[in-house]
Design a protein around this motif. Sequence first.
Motif, PDB file in Angstrom:
ATOM      1  N   HIS A   1      40.688  45.683  52.292  1.00 59.37           N
ATOM      2  CA  HIS A   1      39.707  44.974  51.454  1.00 59.37           C
ATOM      3  C   HIS A   1      38.885  45.952  50.618  1.00 59.37           C
ATOM      4  CE1 HIS A   1      37.792  41.188  50.484  1.00 59.37           C
ATOM      5  NE2 HIS A   1      36.614  41.773  50.541  1.00 59.37           N
ATOM      6  N   LEU A   2      38.488  47.053  51.258  1.00 57.11           N
ATOM      7  CA  LEU A   2      37.686  48.064  50.558  1.00 57.11           C
ATOM      8  C   LEU A   2      38.470  48.673  49.397  1.00 57.11           C
ATOM      9  CD1 LEU A   2      34.845  49.219  50.993  1.00 57.11           C
ATOM     10  CD2 LEU A   2      35.906  51.176  52.116  1.00 57.11           C
ATOM     11  N   HIS A   3      39.741  48.955  49.657  1.00 59.54           N
ATOM     12  CA  HIS A   3      40.597  49.515  48.611  1.00 59.54           C
ATOM     13  C   HIS A   3      40.710  48.530  47.432  1.00 59.54           C
ATOM     14  CE1 HIS A   3      43.879  51.722  46.738  1.00 59.54           C
ATOM     15  NE2 HIS A   3      44.555  50.581  46.661  1.00 59.54           N
ATOM     16  N   LEU A   4      40.859  47.256  47.769  1.00 61.73           N
ATOM     17  CA  LEU A   4      40.961  46.237  46.712  1.00 61.73           C
ATOM     18  C   LEU A   4      39.666  46.166  45.909  1.00 61.73           C
ATOM     19  CD1 LEU A   4      42.761  43.313  48.598  1.00 61.73           C
ATOM     20  CD2 LEU A   4      43.751  44.799  46.864  1.00 61.73           C
TER      21      LEU A   4
ATOM     22  N   ASN B   1      37.527  48.502  45.409  1.00 68.34           N
ATOM     23  CA  ASN B   1      37.448  49.676  44.540  1.00 68.34           C
ATOM     24  C   ASN B   1      38.274  49.504  43.276  1.00 68.34           C
ATOM     25  OD1 ASN B   1      35.673  51.121  46.105  1.00 68.34           O
ATOM     26  ND2 ASN B   1      37.295  52.052  47.347  1.00 68.34           N
ATOM     27  N   LYS B   2      39.291  48.653  43.361  1.00 65.37           N
ATOM     28  CA  LYS B   2      40.136  48.408  42.186  1.00 65.37           C
ATOM     29  C   LYS B   2      39.668  47.168  41.415  1.00 65.37           C
ATOM     30  CE  LYS B   2      44.236  49.698  41.982  1.00 65.37           C
ATOM     31  NZ  LYS B   2      45.687  49.774  41.981  1.00 65.37           N
ATOM     32  N   GLY B   3      38.516  46.634  41.822  1.00 65.22           N
ATOM     33  CA  GLY B   3      37.986  45.464  41.115  1.00 65.22           C
ATOM     34  C   GLY B   3      38.640  44.153  41.508  1.00 65.22           C
ATOM     35  N   ILE B   4      39.269  44.134  42.700  1.00 63.17           N
ATOM     36  CA  ILE B   4      39.916  42.898  43.159  1.00 63.17           C
ATOM     37  C   ILE B   4      39.185  42.407  44.397  1.00 63.17           C
ATOM     38  CG2 ILE B   4      42.057  41.875  44.066  1.00 63.17           C
ATOM     39  CD1 ILE B   4      43.571  44.180  42.659  1.00 63.17           C
ATOM     40  N   HIS B   5      38.832  41.132  44.407  1.00 65.58           N
ATOM     41  CA  HIS B   5      38.235  40.581  45.613  1.00 65.58           C
ATOM     42  C   HIS B   5      39.356  40.009  46.463  1.00 65.58           C
ATOM     43  CE1 HIS B   5      35.422  38.827  48.303  1.00 65.58           C
ATOM     44  NE2 HIS B   5      34.427  39.382  47.633  1.00 65.58           N
ATOM     45  N   GLY B   6      39.597  40.623  47.614  1.00 70.23           N
ATOM     46  CA  GLY B   6      40.728  40.245  48.464  1.00 70.23           C
ATOM     47  C   GLY B   6      40.474  38.968  49.225  1.00 70.23           C
TER      48      GLY B   6
ATOM     49  N   GLU C   1      50.701  44.773  44.764  1.00 67.28           N
ATOM     50  CA  GLU C   1      50.907  46.213  44.520  1.00 67.28           C
ATOM     51  C   GLU C   1      49.761  47.030  45.082  1.00 67.28           C
ATOM     52  OE1 GLU C   1      51.594  47.250  40.366  1.00 67.28           O
ATOM     53  OE2 GLU C   1      53.165  45.701  40.366  1.00 67.28           O
ATOM     54  N   SER C   2      48.539  46.556  44.872  1.00 69.51           N
ATOM     55  CA  SER C   2      47.370  47.295  45.339  1.00 69.51           C
ATOM     56  C   SER C   2      47.319  47.359  46.854  1.00 69.51           C
ATOM     57  CB  SER C   2      46.081  46.654  44.820  1.00 69.51           C
ATOM     58  OG  SER C   2      46.140  46.542  43.430  1.00 69.51           O
ATOM     59  N   ILE C   3      47.699  46.266  47.516  1.00 66.15           N
ATOM     60  CA  ILE C   3      47.727  46.294  48.988  1.00 66.15           C
ATOM     61  C   ILE C   3      48.800  47.292  49.432  1.00 66.15           C
ATOM     62  CG2 ILE C   3      48.178  44.959  51.098  1.00 66.15           C
ATOM     63  CD1 ILE C   3      47.037  42.505  49.696  1.00 66.15           C
ATOM     64  N   GLY C   4      49.914  47.293  48.703  1.00 71.28           N
ATOM     65  CA  GLY C   4      51.013  48.210  49.023  1.00 71.28           C
ATOM     66  C   GLY C   4      50.593  49.671  48.978  1.00 71.28           C
TER      67      GLY C   4
END
Lengths: 81, 317
Positions: free
Chosen positions: B274-277, B279-284, B311-314
């Motif tokens: 979730h944190l990574h998402l 940071n990429k501007g995506i709300h997981g 892709e971002s989760i990957g």
Amino acid sequence: MWRQAKWDEPLITEYRGTGRIGFMVPKEDIEVTIEIPEKIRRRNDPELPQLSELEVTRHFLRLSQMSFGVDLGMMPPKSLR
Amino acid sequence: MEVVNSSHYDWGSSLAEAIMMGLRINSRKKVLLPKSINPLHKQVVETWLAGKEVNLVEIPVDQEGRMDLDFLDKLDPTEVSSIYVQQPNYFGVWETEMEYIADWARKHNIVSVAGVSPISLALVKSPGELGYDIAVGDGQELGIPLNFGGPYTGIFATRMDMKLVRQMPGRIVGMTEDVKGERGFTLILQTREQFARREKATSNITTNEALVAIANAVFLSLLGKDGLRELAEEVYKRSHYAAKKMELVGKRKWRSDFFEEFVMSFEKEYNKIHLHLLNKGIHGGLKLGPNEALFCVTEVHSKEAIDELVESIGEVI
């Protein structure tokens, strides 16, 4: 001085339109088959009108012209809930 | 269903009112709520029932992510006031035994309550068709933008059965004729209400959500019967596309068919994903457990956005 507009406006369900939609549903090119479990799958259409955007807009604007509210004049507190 | 009231704050308060209505109808002290109910709705119900000495019983979830119906056989139905089912349930899974539950309730004089997503009703049978006593739901998805929790509107409907209607909370508007023989609308059955009955009224916590309800009516009128089905099908297709794609990076918790929402489990802690998402501007998705999250995909999520999410989760797993 407020004088109420008076339209002979039917209920929206009484309009007889067919095959019209007033809203364009965004669509993506995705190949997915819809497989709703048989026991709960809906077989009849919901009872909703089939009207264009213009017909719907006119209907609701006519109703609004016939009504009175705080945006048009005094509406003392507690006169409605 | 023939009778709809005006009006409640949201789905949660409509549900709490439905359960209170059940208690007034049969004076029993046990209420059945499935584990697959939205936990926020459950909190509202718990708050409203505080001090009423009502026993809330949770129906567990089976291996398919649906309500475990074997549990009903272990209960004494004569103690049960009402039973609630959410369709699709909190995990997005379709409850397939809706009709069985309504029949079971009717057989034991239990008030049956169905909570539904209005858009999904273009694809599945309505609570009225399935024989439920009360239907509740939220008007938010019918054209109302997200707005920090409100204003929304709680939908509340019953069958045209005076045993139910007389115990209904809120205002009821009826159609009549004036002295000139013209059609008019007026408040009816007001003897249930707080002006006449004070604390004995069927409810003192209804509210005027007419503005939101009119927006719902405009939205439904624009969509119409074909548009509503098109919209529901698009939501179904996109959410299934997303779920299939997500299996590249995680595992779907239940294999059952679903609508709009689905639960994914990951090998990695979901907090990190979730944190990574973010940071990429995506709300997981909404975290449900250390490795689990509930994802929701509707007509506002493009195919491109879904691909980007996967892709971002990957990148972090």
